[in-house]
Design a protein around this motif. Sequence first.
Motif, PDB file in Angstrom:
ATOM      1  N   ASP A 121       0.856  -1.177   0.000  1.00 19.81           N
ATOM      2  CA  ASP A 121       0.000   0.000   0.000  1.00 19.81           C
ATOM      3  C   ASP A 121       0.893   1.227   0.000  1.00 19.81           C
ATOM      4  OD1 ASP A 121      -2.164   1.641   0.092  1.00 19.81           O
ATOM      5  OD2 ASP A 121      -2.960   0.896   1.977  1.00 19.81           O
ATOM      6  N   LYS A 122       0.266   2.392  -0.085  1.00 21.47           N
ATOM      7  CA  LYS A 122       1.016   3.629   0.008  1.00 21.47           C
ATOM      8  C   LYS A 122       1.616   3.767   1.406  1.00 21.47           C
ATOM      9  CE  LYS A 122      -1.917   6.059  -3.323  1.00 21.47           C
ATOM     10  NZ  LYS A 122      -2.865   7.182  -3.510  1.00 21.47           N
ATOM     11  N   VAL A 123       2.640   4.603   1.495  1.00 18.81           N
ATOM     12  CA  VAL A 123       3.310   4.818   2.778  1.00 18.81           C
ATOM     13  C   VAL A 123       2.938   6.194   3.315  1.00 18.81           C
ATOM     14  CG1 VAL A 123       5.239   3.368   2.058  1.00 18.81           C
ATOM     15  CG2 VAL A 123       5.381   5.850   1.744  1.00 18.81           C
TER      16      VAL A 123
ATOM     17  N   ARG B 263      -1.476   4.166   7.376  1.00 15.81           N
ATOM     18  CA  ARG B 263      -0.577   3.353   6.554  1.00 15.81           C
ATOM     19  C   ARG B 263       0.205   2.407   7.446  1.00 15.81           C
ATOM     20  NH1 ARG B 263      -3.451   4.395   2.239  1.00 15.81           N
ATOM     21  NH2 ARG B 263      -3.205   6.510   1.417  1.00 15.81           N
TER      22      ARG B 263
END
Length: 237
Positions: free
Chosen positions: A65-67, A140
Amino acid sequence: MNTIGFHDVTFGWGENALCERLNLQLRGGKTTVFLGRSGIGKSTLLRLVAGLLQPQHGSITGLQDKVAWMGQQDLLYPWLTVLENVMLAARLNGEKPDRHRALALLEQVKLSEVAESPPSQLSGGMRQRVALARTLYAQRDVVLMDEPFATLDVMTKLSLQTLTATLLKGKTVLLVTHDPLEACRMADDIVLLHDQPLTVEAWPVPNGDVPRQLVDPGLLKAQAELFSRLNQDEKTL
């Protein structure tokens, strides 16, 4: 849980190689601290993990996933209130802001009383606490931190280290710092960076749970040993 792997990663600019076939495993759900002299490439490694830079060879795995990113500068928008800055991720993702959750996070960082204030009315330490709440709001699993406390006074820094370590427990955190004490207080794993192309050295961390107490003799001993090792690198320049 988001173990991050560097697999034969090569990156550089022209003939200047930052790293060549770098292999490194960073444990998921733990805080890994990168240390090394200024200009060695600590922040660049974070940018590679974030996908802001791409390796010329090899791959970085484990990012599903995005950070979330937290740096030296809080990057708060001056025309938004504190609360609106915390909920910024929702606005950027086209989602409905969760005001209740944002207020709960501000309560955790002890800033609920300034939720409707502009950032200009806050001290540097308060602004970084807002940035921490914004980081947590993004939800996140991987959090990248590039010297987030470097510009703060000592007492504010220590307080925010403790708060950050507590609130980010269980997440995969990569923290860049120049401060051996900060590393020894907050790290589950310490990675020393040497030379260019980079070589990596796993450094033993003190016993005890993160965030470690300042009065712990083991912490102070580890800090002194780490400082001595970093000083050796500086003398070889």
